[in-house]
Each structure stands twice: as C-alpha cells, then as structure tokens.
Motif scaffolding. Structure first.
Motif, short mmCIF file in Angstrom:
data_model
loop_
_atom_site.label_atom_id
_atom_site.label_comp_id
_atom_site.label_asym_id
_atom_site.label_seq_id
_atom_site.Cartn_x
_atom_site.Cartn_y
_atom_site.Cartn_z
N ALA A 280 48.58 31.61 26.74
CA ALA A 280 47.46 32.49 26.39
C ALA A 280 46.38 32.44 27.47
O ALA A 280 45.83 33.49 27.85
CB ALA A 280 46.88 32.06 25.04
N ARG A 281 46.07 31.27 27.99
CA ARG A 281 45.09 31.15 29.08
C ARG A 281 45.51 31.97 30.30
O ARG A 281 44.67 32.58 30.98
CB ARG A 281 44.97 29.70 29.52
N LEU A 282 46.80 31.95 30.59
CA LEU A 282 47.33 32.60 31.79
C LEU A 282 47.54 34.10 31.61
O LEU A 282 47.90 34.80 32.56
CB LEU A 282 48.65 31.95 32.19
N GLY A 283 47.35 34.60 30.39
CA GLY A 283 47.57 36.02 30.15
C GLY A 283 49.03 36.40 30.04
O GLY A 283 49.40 37.56 30.27
N LEU A 284 49.88 35.44 29.68
CA LEU A 284 51.30 35.74 29.50
C LEU A 284 51.53 36.30 28.10
O LEU A 284 50.76 36.03 27.17
CB LEU A 284 52.14 34.48 29.71
N GLU A 285 52.59 37.06 27.95
CA GLU A 285 52.86 37.69 26.67
C GLU A 285 53.77 36.87 25.77
O GLU A 285 53.84 37.10 24.57
CB GLU A 285 53.49 39.08 26.87
N ARG A 286 54.50 35.90 26.36
CA ARG A 286 55.48 35.16 25.58
C ARG A 286 55.86 33.88 26.31
O ARG A 286 55.47 33.67 27.47
CB ARG A 286 56.74 36.00 25.36
N VAL A 287 56.64 33.04 25.64
CA VAL A 287 57.35 31.94 26.28
C VAL A 287 58.84 32.18 26.02
O VAL A 287 59.22 33.03 25.22
CB VAL A 287 56.92 30.56 25.71
N PHE A 288 59.69 31.42 26.72
CA PHE A 288 61.14 31.59 26.58
C PHE A 288 61.74 30.32 25.99
O PHE A 288 61.54 29.22 26.51
CB PHE A 288 61.78 31.90 27.93
N ALA B 58 48.43 47.37 29.81
CA ALA B 58 47.72 46.24 30.42
C ALA B 58 46.59 45.74 29.52
O ALA B 58 46.17 44.59 29.65
CB ALA B 58 47.18 46.64 31.79
N THR B 59 46.11 46.59 28.64
CA THR B 59 45.02 46.21 27.74
C THR B 59 45.38 46.58 26.29
O THR B 59 44.86 47.55 25.75
CB THR B 59 43.70 46.90 28.14
N PRO B 60 46.26 45.82 25.68
CA PRO B 60 46.66 46.14 24.31
C PRO B 60 45.50 46.01 23.33
O PRO B 60 44.58 45.22 23.54
CB PRO B 60 47.75 45.09 24.00
N THR B 61 45.54 46.78 22.27
CA THR B 61 44.54 46.64 21.22
C THR B 61 44.85 45.40 20.39
O THR B 61 45.97 44.85 20.42
CB THR B 61 44.56 47.86 20.29
N ALA B 62 43.87 44.95 19.63
CA ALA B 62 44.08 43.80 18.75
C ALA B 62 45.17 44.10 17.73
O ALA B 62 45.98 43.22 17.41
CB ALA B 62 42.77 43.44 18.05
#
Length: 367
Positions: free
Chosen positions: A203-211, A135-139
């Motif tokens: 990025a604003r929404l906290g999503l990890e990707r788009v499709f 839930a909290t990945p490192t940079a």
C-alpha cells in the motif's frame, strides 16, 4: 538384526553412489542476462512467522523494517501463501490435498455470497478490473476490487486495496458488504508477516496487489498417509540436535528486544545473515538426511521440502516472466531463504540483491 543389516547395506550402497556422482559442466548461473534492458532484481527476505512472536509484541515496531524495504522500491511483492486458484484446484482432489486445504486455504463462502462469484469467476474478474483500472481509481472502485479479491481467495491483495483507502472510505457500500468489511478489519490486525509487512508495504508503494507463490505438494501414497504419526515423530527427533539448539538460543536473545524498531531490525538482519542457511540445513534438512529408519522418513521429508521450494521459486520466476525488468521482493519463512536464493541464482534472468545492504540502509541498495 536383519533390519540393522539392511540399513548398513543401504548406507554402503549410498556411499558408493555418492562417490560416483556426476557433475554437469553446464552452469546456468554463469550465463546471466539480459543483454538489453533492465535486469530482474530479486530480494529474498527471510522472515519469522509473526504468529510466533511474543504475545506482547507491538506491530508498530515493524516501522523501521518497512521503511528500509520501501526505500528499495520493490515493484512486485510475493508472499508465502497458496493462491486462490491453486486452493480451488486442490479442493477437487481431497484424497491428495485434504489436509493441505484444511490447513492453508481459506473459506470463501462469505465473499462468494456477497459478490455472487466463486473463486474461478472472481479470479477472472480480478484480472479484468486490474487491466481496466485507471491511475486514480475512485474509493468505490477500490472497495469493489477488494471484495472481488476476497472472493478470488486472495485476502492479502484485498487488504492492499483496503489499506490504500483513506480511513473515512473504509466503509461498506453496494459492492462491499458489511460482512466483508469485518473480514478486512480482522485481517488488518492478524499477526502475520503477510498482513503486517507485505500488505502495508504494498500500500505504501502504490502497488495494487501481492502475489501468492506457495505450493504444498500433496500426498499420493496410502502407506505414507497411514504412517503420519511415526513419520512426524521421527522427523521431530531428528530436529533435536546442536544446530537446532543454537538457533533457539539466537531466537531467545533477539526476541527479548523485539519491542523496539531497532530490535525488530536486528532480528531480521540476523535471520538473513549468509551463515544462517547452513545453520538451518544442519538443524533441519541435513539432520533429516541422516535418518536411519528403514522407511527413510527423513528423505521423504527432504523430498517434500525440495519439491515445495522448487515450485515456489518457479512461481516467482513466472511472475517475472510476465513483467521483466522489475524489482521483486519475496517475503518468505527464513528456512526457505537459502534454497530460494540458490535456486533463483540458477536463472539466466534473475539477479539477487544483498538483503544486508537493504536492511542496513546502504545508499547502494537504493540504486
């Protein structure tokens, strides 16, 4: 004279066939679910291709549009791009897909050299990394994931990871080669709806990707390939009509005010009005269906368009199959919007959302 007779006979047969059209009684759009659990909600945002915006357009004026879309809280975003796996597959069939690959796919050589992974291997690695992501990945983890997305030929998802990093962490490291940093920095400035709307919103929404859900049918006809010039000349002549002129007039009026948040929002609200789908049809695909040429170029064109839309919509449906009960935003060229909504509405487990409510900031759209 003989050609004219043939065309007239074909038109007469066509009229007779239309008079005998069969309409099935079964209508999936009337049988909506689910009976248990939250529904799949889909918002189709018809968009200009931002590369066609005036040269003096400042992307900062997309802010209010992004705010309205963010308020709807989509959990999935799809874009009009061909996926890395499909591009990799099409490269194996250059006769059918050579022009499509050249136009719509990306060169992953730099990312492959930097990561040691080709597109299939990187795609598998993306899935593994996302499944294991905390839930909290490192940079460092985000930089690594961005690099692998680039190798997987999913550059907009790579940009999502990059934008989720603080500015001081947008650097190279053992996983993020300087050449990849340069790609991402360039991509962040690219004049496209994917780079300037989809990625920042994700990025604003906290999503990890788009499709990436686009799909361009290839050509398997030697005759079609050898007659491309005549084909496109015919289609472009068909586009010269009053409906096209009306669309151009609308565009010029709204483009004059794009350098403001309100101007951008007005443009998107106009593009997504209910009457636009019919206007698009009359200027484009409906005009193509009137093509009198013996080769039926217009019908070839409409067949390509319908096939592409159906496959794109099926890709959206597949994403929802994997994650049911979500809010999905599909950002797509405005000419696709009417077809997307019509086809998606036929699905049992898809509920469409009114774009006007979202873009107007209606509180009802946020529920």
């Amino acid at each position: 004279m003989l050609r004219t007779i043939i065309v007239v006979i074909a038109m007469l047969f066509g009229a007779a066939a239309r008079a005998a059209d069969y309409t099935p009684s079964f209508d999936p759009s009337k049988l909506k679910g689910p009976e248990v659990g939250p529904p799949n909600q889909v918002l189709v945002l018809g968009s200009d291709h931002l590369r066609n915006f005036p040269a003096d357009f400042d992307p900062k004026f997309l802010g209010q549009l992004l705010d309205r879309l963010q308020a709807w809280k989509p959990q999935i975003i799809t874009i009009e791009a061909i996926s890395g796996t499909q591009c990799d597959s099409m490269r194996r069939y250059p006769k059918q897909y050579g022009d499509v690959v050249k136009t719509y796919c990306r060169d992953t050589t730099v990312a492959r050299d930097a990561t040691g992974l080709d597109v299939p291997a990187a795609s598998v690695e993306v899935d593994r990394l996302l499944a294991d992501l905390s839930a909290t990945p490192t940079a460092a983890q985000r930089r690594h994931l961005a690099a692998i997305f680039l190798a997987a030929d999913e550059p907009i998802s790579a940009l999502v990871q990059w934008l989720r990093l603080p500015a001081n962490e947008q650097i190279d490291d053992q996983h993020m080669h300087p050449s990849l940093v340069a790609i991402l920095k360039g991509l962040a400035l690219k004049r496209s709806e994917d780079a300037l709307i989809a990625a920042p919103l994700a990025a604003r929404l906290g999503l990890e990707r788009v499709f990436s859900i686009d799909h361009h049918p290839g050509s398997s006809s030697d005759a079609y390939e050898s007659d491309q010039k005549a084909y496109w000349e015919t289609v472009q002549r068909l586009w010269d009509n009053p409906a096209t002129a009306a669309r151009s007039t609308q565009e010029k009026a709204l483009f004059a005010h794009l350098n403001s948040d309100e101007g951008v929002l007005a443009r998107y609200r106009a593009l997504n009005q209910p009457d636009q789908a019919q206007l698009v049809y009359e200027s484009d695909f409906g005009a193509a269906m009137k093509d009198p040429s013996p080769q039926f170029y217009g019908r070839n064109y409409v067949g390509y368009w319908e096939t592409r839309n159906l496959r794109m919509v099926s890709n959206i449906r597949q994403v929802l199959e994997d994650t049911p009960g979500k809010r999905l935003l599909s950002i797509v060229g405005a000419s696709h919007k009417g077809y997307f909504e019509a086809y998606l509405n036929m699905m049992h487990d898809v509920h469409l959302v009114d774009v006007e409510q979202v873009l107007s900031g209606s509180p009802a759209a946020q529920n």
